[in-house]
Write a protein that holds these residues in place. Structure first.
Motif, PDB file in Angstrom:
ATOM      1  N   ASP A 196     -13.402   5.691   6.197  1.00 15.52           N
ATOM      2  CA  ASP A 196     -12.980   4.493   5.491  1.00 15.52           C
ATOM      3  C   ASP A 196     -11.638   4.747   4.813  1.00 15.52           C
ATOM      4  OD1 ASP A 196     -15.548   3.201   6.075  1.00 15.52           O
ATOM      5  OD2 ASP A 196     -16.357   4.675   4.673  1.00 15.52           O
ATOM      6  N   LEU A 197     -11.043   3.692   4.297  1.00 19.19           N
ATOM      7  CA  LEU A 197      -9.664   3.744   3.808  1.00 19.19           C
ATOM      8  C   LEU A 197      -9.584   3.286   2.361  1.00 19.19           C
ATOM      9  CD1 LEU A 197      -6.520   3.937   4.451  1.00 19.19           C
ATOM     10  CD2 LEU A 197      -6.691   1.534   5.123  1.00 19.19           C
ATOM     11  N   ILE A 198      -8.799   4.002   1.563  1.00 19.07           N
ATOM     12  CA  ILE A 198      -8.432   3.525   0.233  1.00 19.07           C
ATOM     13  C   ILE A 198      -6.922   3.508   0.139  1.00 19.07           C
ATOM     14  CG2 ILE A 198      -8.591   5.831  -0.829  1.00 19.07           C
ATOM     15  CD1 ILE A 198      -9.543   4.363  -3.412  1.00 19.07           C
ATOM     16  N   THR A 199      -6.382   2.444  -0.444  1.00 14.56           N
ATOM     17  CA  THR A 199      -4.939   2.352  -0.672  1.00 14.56           C
ATOM     18  C   THR A 199      -4.696   2.009  -2.131  1.00 14.56           C
ATOM     19  OG1 THR A 199      -4.667  -0.029  -0.255  1.00 14.56           O
ATOM     20  CG2 THR A 199      -4.670   1.442   1.670  1.00 14.56           C
ATOM     21  N   ILE A 219      -4.035  10.913  -4.264  1.00 13.98           N
ATOM     22  CA  ILE A 219      -5.454  10.606  -4.117  1.00 13.98           C
ATOM     23  C   ILE A 219      -6.120  11.829  -3.509  1.00 13.98           C
ATOM     24  CG2 ILE A 219      -7.173   9.218  -2.905  1.00 13.98           C
ATOM     25  CD1 ILE A 219      -5.209   6.890  -2.945  1.00 13.98           C
ATOM     26  N   GLY A 220      -7.043  12.430  -4.243  1.00 14.99           N
ATOM     27  CA  GLY A 220      -7.765  13.589  -3.737  1.00 14.99           C
ATOM     28  C   GLY A 220      -9.255  13.322  -3.703  1.00 14.99           C
ATOM     29  N   ALA A 240       0.875  -1.181   0.000  1.00 13.24           N
ATOM     30  CA  ALA A 240       0.000   0.000   0.000  1.00 13.24           C
ATOM     31  C   ALA A 240       0.907   1.224   0.000  1.00 13.24           C
ATOM     32  CB  ALA A 240      -0.913  -0.007   1.211  1.00 13.24           C
ATOM     33  N   ASP A 241       1.336   1.626  -1.193  1.00 12.69           N
ATOM     34  CA  ASP A 241       2.261   2.751  -1.313  1.00 12.69           C
ATOM     35  C   ASP A 241       1.605   4.075  -0.980  1.00 12.69           C
ATOM     36  OD1 ASP A 241       4.683   1.390  -2.435  1.00 12.69           O
ATOM     37  OD2 ASP A 241       3.258   0.864  -4.013  1.00 12.69           O
ATOM     38  N   ILE A 242       0.306   4.162  -1.198  1.00  9.04           N
ATOM     39  CA  ILE A 242      -0.399   5.428  -1.020  1.00  9.04           C
ATOM     40  C   ILE A 242      -1.761   5.136  -0.411  1.00  9.04           C
ATOM     41  CG2 ILE A 242      -1.219   5.327  -3.416  1.00  9.04           C
ATOM     42  CD1 ILE A 242      -1.132   8.395  -3.429  1.00  9.04           C
ATOM     43  N   SER A 243      -2.179   5.975   0.531  1.00 10.33           N
ATOM     44  CA  SER A 243      -3.456   5.732   1.201  1.00 10.33           C
ATOM     45  C   SER A 243      -4.063   7.049   1.653  1.00 10.33           C
ATOM     46  CB  SER A 243      -3.269   4.799   2.403  1.00 10.33           C
ATOM     47  OG  SER A 243      -2.351   5.349   3.327  1.00 10.33           O
ATOM     48  N   SER A 244      -5.384   7.055   1.832  1.00 13.78           N
ATOM     49  CA  SER A 244      -6.072   8.221   2.357  1.00 13.78           C
ATOM     50  C   SER A 244      -7.449   7.792   2.834  1.00 13.78           C
ATOM     51  CB  SER A 244      -6.175   9.330   1.304  1.00 13.78           C
ATOM     52  OG  SER A 244      -6.469  10.568   1.919  1.00 13.78           O
TER      53      SER A 244
END
Length: 675
Positions: free
Chosen positions: A127-130, A188-189, A112-116
């Protein structure tokens, strides 16, 4: 206890002291990393969000190792030591949280290199997105491909996450030139681009294959995912975004032209100038970069190099009613003809919202020979005066490191709206070296913005007869001990029906004694999706009242809510009907009322009170005792030294009616001021 408006006390007892010193000093920021439990936090990426609905911001930290990255979840909990200076600490709960679960039951963990985070299913929790950043295509080909892709994980409200199998993001087909689902994500925006009440996602991307980077045809189109309101998303290919193809380092989202619709601003890799996508309000976007004069490459950088931009952080730094930018650029230089990280000023409605570079606004304490490896930056109000200050992280280039300038810069906004480097005066000039990422996070909910920063540490050890250099990233916590010495307020939003439950895209207007401040609820900030708490902090300086707060909701009807004369020096929630719910006051005044009584006359008082009636010299053994003044919600508004004589007279003539507390040593007087 009833919460009323509080006002700064101005009084005379032979000596008056300002609320805060105007000269920065090392006491403004204190490194408390070990004290809050993060001394072993070896991470690069920093995100802050409340995952368990207790209002305290928790941390998602990323290792920053390309193709090997794992994320960690730290909960912000009460310090079990009641005598500790820091009442909040962070505890690693990654293993029990489920944030790294893999859809393949035979695999443990997930890249998971990037998450927000945001509330994708509108159930009241984050909630989470990766996603992944594969950097070089050859690193993900054949047996090297771990199979991990973009994932959505839904929160149960306590910080426990479950992978959503049918989220519609695992196998995103960008075009026919890349493998299914292999999206090279750099940002991620979040936004609600069509104002339907559901969170949507914009993903900035890099190259399909960086090995062929000289051909822009190998750049990857950006991704727009429409939220369905249940935690799933639909890839939209008809919004106009896909028409502009460029490699990007990140994305920021703001309402650029004050029309109530969130616009998209990309931060480009070194081959282009970036794009401002104007939200047309009909589900489509137009490239307005030329109209708005937005670019990351109006100038060349150090020795003629192309500037690369990591992020374009929006804020209304000059309090004129529109969103300006902090453009964080790599490869900058200090010479007069060289571009670098800078402030870009929005010209507002009279200037058609055009952007203008203000290259000279930030004055950094560094030699002109430096090559600027700026990789992160943020706006924050260090001293709580109501004007945004700037922090910039620099690392990664030997030229700057040799000059001793790869570090954290903190620049204070002065009365002329320029920014002065105060890093030396704060005592961090030689402490936070090789800084990478930074977020302002009021982790202890005391009304000011603390700084969480990651930086590279190089430890030298002697192993046998040889020197061994250990290099690692470290998260540091710089507690703000000055911001809440001024007046302040922190605002949380509880959106009405028809809005996304994160309130993302909502705008808060605060009006106080002729000054207007604006803050937006944003998530997914710049390079690799930095994130700040949704409770927004406003410094008020010495202004002692708020005339009103107006919330413009992210709603299809652009609903607004107005709150008149709200309390200051407290954290409260505003709902769509304009109701206020107090979350926390600056100090529990019940603690004051447990002190022995101090004698004052008259009480009730109109123009003054006098302290009298006992042997003050014997009580304090001849030592100077401080007189503390508190307002009715426990805000300490003045501190001064007493003098060795009685009575001590305190002027109340400029105060509005209300309840106040006078504390002298271990004694307290509660007084009522009348008109």
């Amino acid at each position: 206890m009833k919460y009323l408006n509080s006002f700064v006390l101005f009084f005379v007892v032979f000596i008056t002291l300002p609320l805060i010193s105007e000269e920065p000093n090392p006491g403004w920021l204190k490194i408390v990393t070990k004290d809050v439990g993060l001394d072993s936090a070896r991470y690069t990426r920093i995100m802050a969000v409340d995952v368990n609905n207790d209002n305290y911001p928790d941390l998602i930290l990323g290792e920053g190792k390309i193709n090997k990255n794992r994320i960690k979840l730290y909960l912000n909990v009460e310090n079990p030591d009641p005598n500790a200076e820091n009442r909040r600490i962070f505890v690693d709960v990654t293993e029990s949280s489920g944030i790294n679960v893999n859809r393949n039951p035979e695999k443990e963990g997930r890249i998971a290199d990037i998450s927000s985070m945001a509330d994708f299913d509108n159930d009241g929790d984050m909630d989470l997105i990766t996603s992944i950043y594969y950097h070089r295509l050859q690193m993900y080909l054949g047996e090297l491909d771990p199979g991990d892709r973009t994932e959505v994980l839904l929160n149960d409200g306590t910080g426990k996450f479950t992978l959503k199998e049918d989220a519609g993001v695992h196998d995103i087909v960008v075009d026919d030139t890349i493998a299914v689902g292999l999206v090279n994500v750099t940002g991620i925006g979040f936004l609600d681009y069509d104002l339907d009440g559901n969170i949507d996602i914009f993903m900035s991307t890099w190259f399909t294959d960086y090995a062929a980077f000289n051909n822009l045809g190998t750049a990857m189109p950006s991704i727009l995912l429409k939220g369905n309101g249940d935690g799933s998303f639909t890839h939209i290919k008809t919004s106009g975004i896909q028409k502009t193809v460029e490699p990007d380092y990140g994305v920021n989202i703001t309402d650029w032209n004050n029309d109530g619709w969130q616009d998209i601003i990309t931060s480009p890799y070194c081959r282009t100038g970036g794009v401002l996508f104007r939200n047309r309000g009909d589900g489509t976007f137009s490239n307005y970069s030329g109209v708005a004069d937005y670019s990351a490459q109006k100038m060349k950088g150090d020795n003629g190099q192309n500037l690369c931009q990591w992020e374009a952080q929006p804020a209304d730094f000059d309090n004129d009613g529109d969103m300006d930018l902090l453009q964080v650029n790599v490869h900058g230089g200090y010479d007069a003809n060289e571009g670098r990280t800078h402030i870009t000023i929005n010209q507002g409605p009279s200037g058609n919202y055009k952007f203008a570079w203000a290259i000279d606004r930030i004055n950094r304490d560094a030699p002109t020979i430096s090559h600027l490896g700026d990789q992160g930056g943020c706006w924050f109000d260090l001293d709580g005066d109501g004007w945004q200050d700037v922090a910039i992280c620099q690392m990664g280039y030997p030229q700057a490191n040799l000059a001793g300038q790869e570090r954290l810069y903190i620049c204070l906004q002065n009365d002329n709206h320029y920014f002065d480097d105060i890093s030396r005066k704060l005592g961090i000039f030689n402490v936070i070296k090789e800084a990478h990422s930074i977020e302002p996070i009021d982790f202890d909910l005391d009304g000011d913005q603390d700084l969480f920063v990651s930086h590279q540490i190089r430890d030298t050890q002697i192993v046998g007869t040889e020197k061994v250099i250990n290099v690692y990233m470290q998260v540091q916590v710089l507690r703000n001990d000055i911001g809440n010495k001024n007046n302040w307020v922190s605002v949380k939003l509880n959106p009405p029906d028809g809005c996304n439950k994160s309130a993302i895209g909502a705008r808060i207007y605060l009006y106080s004694e002729g000054i207007t401040q604006i803050q937006e609820i944003q998530a997914g900030l710049g390079h690799f999706a930095g994130q700040q708490p949704f409770i927004r902090n406003f410094g008020l300086g010495k202004r002692n009242r708020i005339d009103s707060i107006v919330v413009r909701w992210s709603h299809k009807d652009l609903l607004t809510t107005k709150v008149l004369n709200p309390p200051i020096n407290s954290i409260f929630e505003i709902d769509g009907a304009g109701n206020i719910k107090i979350i926390k006051s600056y100090l529990d005044v019940s603690e004051l009322e447990n002190l022995p009584q101090l004698s004052v006359i008259p009480n009730p008082a109109k123009n003054y009170v006098e302290i009298y009636g006992y042997n003050i010299f014997e009580t304090f053994n001849g030592e100077q005792a401080l007189i503390n003044l508190y307002n009715n919600i426990g805000r300490k508004v003045k501190m001064m030294e007493r003098h060795n004589y009685l009575p001590i007279q305190i002027d109340l003539s400029d105060l509005p009616a209300g309840i106040y507390y006078i504390q002298l040593g271990s004694r307290l007087a509660k007084i009522l001021k009348i008109d």
